[in-house]
Write a protein that holds these residues in place. Structure first.
Motif, PDB file in Angstrom:
ATOM      1  N   UNK A 189      49.370  24.582  47.862  1.00 56.94           N
ATOM      2  CA  UNK A 189      48.073  24.196  48.436  1.00 56.94           C
ATOM      3  C   UNK A 189      47.548  22.927  47.771  1.00 56.94           C
ATOM      4  N   UNK A 190      46.845  22.116  48.525  1.00 53.32           N
ATOM      5  CA  UNK A 190      46.297  20.858  47.993  1.00 53.32           C
ATOM      6  C   UNK A 190      44.929  21.054  47.350  1.00 53.32           C
ATOM      7  N   UNK A 191      44.391  22.264  47.459  1.00 56.51           N
ATOM      8  CA  UNK A 191      43.104  22.566  46.850  1.00 56.51           C
ATOM      9  C   UNK A 191      43.329  23.434  45.609  1.00 56.51           C
ATOM     10  N   UNK A 192      42.825  23.051  44.435  1.00 59.79           N
ATOM     11  CA  UNK A 192      43.085  23.829  43.210  1.00 59.79           C
ATOM     12  C   UNK A 192      42.546  25.250  43.265  1.00 59.79           C
ATOM     13  N   UNK A 193      41.396  25.466  43.918  1.00 60.83           N
ATOM     14  CA  UNK A 193      40.874  26.830  44.037  1.00 60.83           C
ATOM     15  C   UNK A 193      41.794  27.703  44.882  1.00 60.83           C
ATOM     16  N   UNK A 194      42.309  27.128  45.967  1.00 63.10           N
ATOM     17  CA  UNK A 194      43.223  27.870  46.832  1.00 63.10           C
ATOM     18  C   UNK A 194      44.526  28.172  46.104  1.00 63.10           C
ATOM     19  N   UNK A 195      45.023  27.201  45.339  1.00 65.49           N
ATOM     20  CA  UNK A 195      46.256  27.406  44.581  1.00 65.49           C
ATOM     21  C   UNK A 195      46.086  28.531  43.564  1.00 65.49           C
ATOM     22  N   UNK A 196      44.991  28.493  42.813  1.00 66.48           N
ATOM     23  CA  UNK A 196      44.762  29.517  41.795  1.00 66.48           C
ATOM     24  C   UNK A 196      44.578  30.891  42.436  1.00 66.48           C
ATOM     25  N   UNK A 197      43.882  30.942  43.563  1.00 72.34           N
ATOM     26  CA  UNK A 197      43.688  32.216  44.260  1.00 72.34           C
ATOM     27  C   UNK A 197      45.024  32.789  44.711  1.00 72.34           C
ATOM     28  N   UNK A 198      45.928  31.924  45.170  1.00 79.25           N
ATOM     29  CA  UNK A 198      47.251  32.401  45.590  1.00 79.25           C
ATOM     30  C   UNK A 198      48.019  32.978  44.400  1.00 79.25           C
ATOM     31  N   UNK A 199      47.969  32.291  43.255  1.00 80.34           N
ATOM     32  CA  UNK A 199      48.680  32.776  42.071  1.00 80.34           C
ATOM     33  C   UNK A 199      48.118  34.112  41.599  1.00 80.34           C
ATOM     34  N   UNK A 200      46.791  34.249  41.641  1.00 79.45           N
ATOM     35  CA  UNK A 200      46.182  35.526  41.279  1.00 79.45           C
ATOM     36  C   UNK A 200      46.599  36.624  42.252  1.00 79.45           C
ATOM     37  N   UNK A 201      46.612  36.296  43.536  1.00 75.54           N
ATOM     38  CA  UNK A 201      46.955  37.286  44.551  1.00 75.54           C
ATOM     39  C   UNK A 201      48.404  37.756  44.385  1.00 75.54           C
ATOM     40  N   UNK A 202      49.292  36.836  44.110  1.00 71.57           N
ATOM     41  CA  UNK A 202      50.693  37.200  43.926  1.00 71.57           C
ATOM     42  C   UNK A 202      50.872  38.078  42.687  1.00 71.57           C
ATOM     43  N   UNK A 203      50.097  37.792  41.630  1.00 70.86           N
ATOM     44  CA  UNK A 203      50.161  38.651  40.439  1.00 70.86           C
ATOM     45  C   UNK A 203      49.652  40.053  40.773  1.00 70.86           C
ATOM     46  N   UNK A 204      48.581  40.153  41.538  1.00 78.15           N
ATOM     47  CA  UNK A 204      48.045  41.466  41.910  1.00 78.15           C
ATOM     48  C   UNK A 204      49.031  42.243  42.772  1.00 78.15           C
ATOM     49  N   UNK A 205      49.717  41.551  43.661  1.00 81.00           N
ATOM     50  CA  UNK A 205      50.688  42.210  44.530  1.00 81.00           C
ATOM     51  C   UNK A 205      51.895  42.688  43.727  1.00 81.00           C
ATOM     52  N   UNK A 206      52.257  41.902  42.719  1.00 84.68           N
ATOM     53  CA  UNK A 206      53.396  42.281  41.875  1.00 84.68           C
ATOM     54  C   UNK A 206      53.061  43.505  41.030  1.00 84.68           C
ATOM     55  N   UNK A 207      51.854  43.530  40.467  1.00 87.62           N
ATOM     56  CA  UNK A 207      51.380  44.709  39.757  1.00 87.62           C
ATOM     57  C   UNK A 207      51.942  44.919  38.372  1.00 87.62           C
ATOM     58  N   UNK A 208      52.625  43.943  37.793  1.00 86.86           N
ATOM     59  CA  UNK A 208      53.154  44.095  36.444  1.00 86.86           C
ATOM     60  C   UNK A 208      53.269  42.718  35.803  1.00 86.86           C
ATOM     61  N   UNK A 209      53.545  42.700  34.504  1.00 88.98           N
ATOM     62  CA  UNK A 209      53.701  41.437  33.788  1.00 88.98           C
ATOM     63  C   UNK A 209      52.433  41.027  33.086  1.00 88.98           C
ATOM     64  N   UNK A 210      52.265  39.721  32.896  1.00 90.88           N
ATOM     65  CA  UNK A 210      51.093  39.191  32.220  1.00 90.88           C
ATOM     66  C   UNK A 210      49.818  39.476  33.011  1.00 90.88           C
TER      67      UNK A 210
END
Length: 306
Positions: free
Chosen positions: A173-194
């Motif tokens: 994504x070209x928007x930093x807020x959208x990029x960070x939201x995607x990374x957070x969402x992927x971490x939540x979907x994964x459910x493990x790790x950091x």
């Protein structure tokens, strides 16, 4: 945000991209576990086969390696935010990469071994990798894997099959807020790790370390990193090539991961990871990984150097 002139490549989740490229960056992502000493009693041929399969073998400390212990300095959160925004503004104005079918990255790297006592850093060695730029295909990795007293350093060249192209890795994504939201969402979907913040910092660091991104994409990555709570600026840092710079770091579970930059030019120099507290793996300051990017370019053919 994709590279200029690249054909359209469907975007996939960052976690999937990382899984596809795990064989390219496994050394950086996970330190080596030291083998039990009983392997020393095995025949040389068996040791060689085991070492090649694992990609590494236990080695003693080398004088030209990065320091085993570094000082744990106090980080500056406000300083990190200011520095990241300053880098983003300066980087966005730089010229983009040229044309070529493969991304070439040459680096110096060293990673820690664990087990049988405190973590121990392996000797620094050079690593060269070729990554398809636009379409999935073969890549290439060159690096010495181990050093045995009888045989010496063994250069290794490995063809990497079905490599995720660079254009797909940096399709962000070209928007930093959208990029960070995607990374957070992927971490939540994964459910493990950091934690969510730690996972986002790691994902951005993976892209910075072994990909080729446009200046505009780099700027978005820096602005997204500035929004991660807990990022710190650490001064007077040295990469695996001995170059001095400043680092943007994040600390979690007694470990600090850092991205190192030239303070004047804002060039990405490398990365470093180390313990910030005494643990079973070693005292505070024990280095777990150190890298330095020596050259990053595009080339027309697989295996060709710039």
């Amino acid at each position: 945000m994709s590279e200029p002139s690249a054909p359209h490549v469907p975007a996939i989740a960052a976690v999937r991209r990382q899984a596809l490229r795990h064989h390219l960056i496994n050394e950086v992502a996970r330190p080596v576990r030291r083998r039990r000493r009983m392997l020393v009693l095995a025949p040389v041929a068996g040791v060689l086969a085991t070492a090649v399969a694992a990609g590494a073998i236990a080695q003693p400390w080398a004088p030209n390696s990065a320091p085993l212990i570094v000082a744990v300095e106090q980080g500056e959160h406000a300083g990190a935010i200011l520095f990241l925004h300053r880098m983003a503004a300066a980087t966005a104005e730089k010229p983009g990469p040229g044309e070529g079918e493969y991304v070439y990255i040459k680096s110096r790297v060293a990673f820690a071994e664990f087990g049988d006592g405190p973590a121990r850093l392996q000797p620094v060695h050079e690593r060269e990798i070729w990554i398809p730029r636009y379409e999935q295909g073969d890549g290439l990795l060159r690096q010495p894997f181990f050093d045995l007293p009888i045989i010496g350093a063994i250069p290794e060249q490995t063809t990497l099959t079905d490599v995720t192209p660079n254009a797909e890795i940096v399709d962000l994504p070209s928007d930093p807020d959208e990029l960070l939201a995607r990374l957070y969402r992927e971490r939540d979907e994964r459910g493990w790790g950091n934690s969510r913040d730690g996972a986002a910092f790691t994902a951005i660091g993976d892209i910075l370390r072994e990909s080729l991104v446009t200046p505009q994409t780099s700027a978005v990555l820096y602005r997204a990193a500035a929004k991660i709570p807990g990022v710190e600026l650490i001064r007077e840092v040295t990469d695996a090539a001995g170059r001095r710079g400043v680092a943007v770091g994040y600390t979690e579970l007694n470990r600090r991961d850092e991205w190192i930059f030239d303070e004047r030019t804002y060039e990405y120099l490398g990365a470093r990871s180390y313990l910030v507290a005494d643990t079973a793996d070693g005292p505070a300051g024990t280095v777990l990984a150190t890298t330095a990017v020596l050259r990053r370019a595009v080339v027309p053919k697989l295996g060709q150097r710039p």
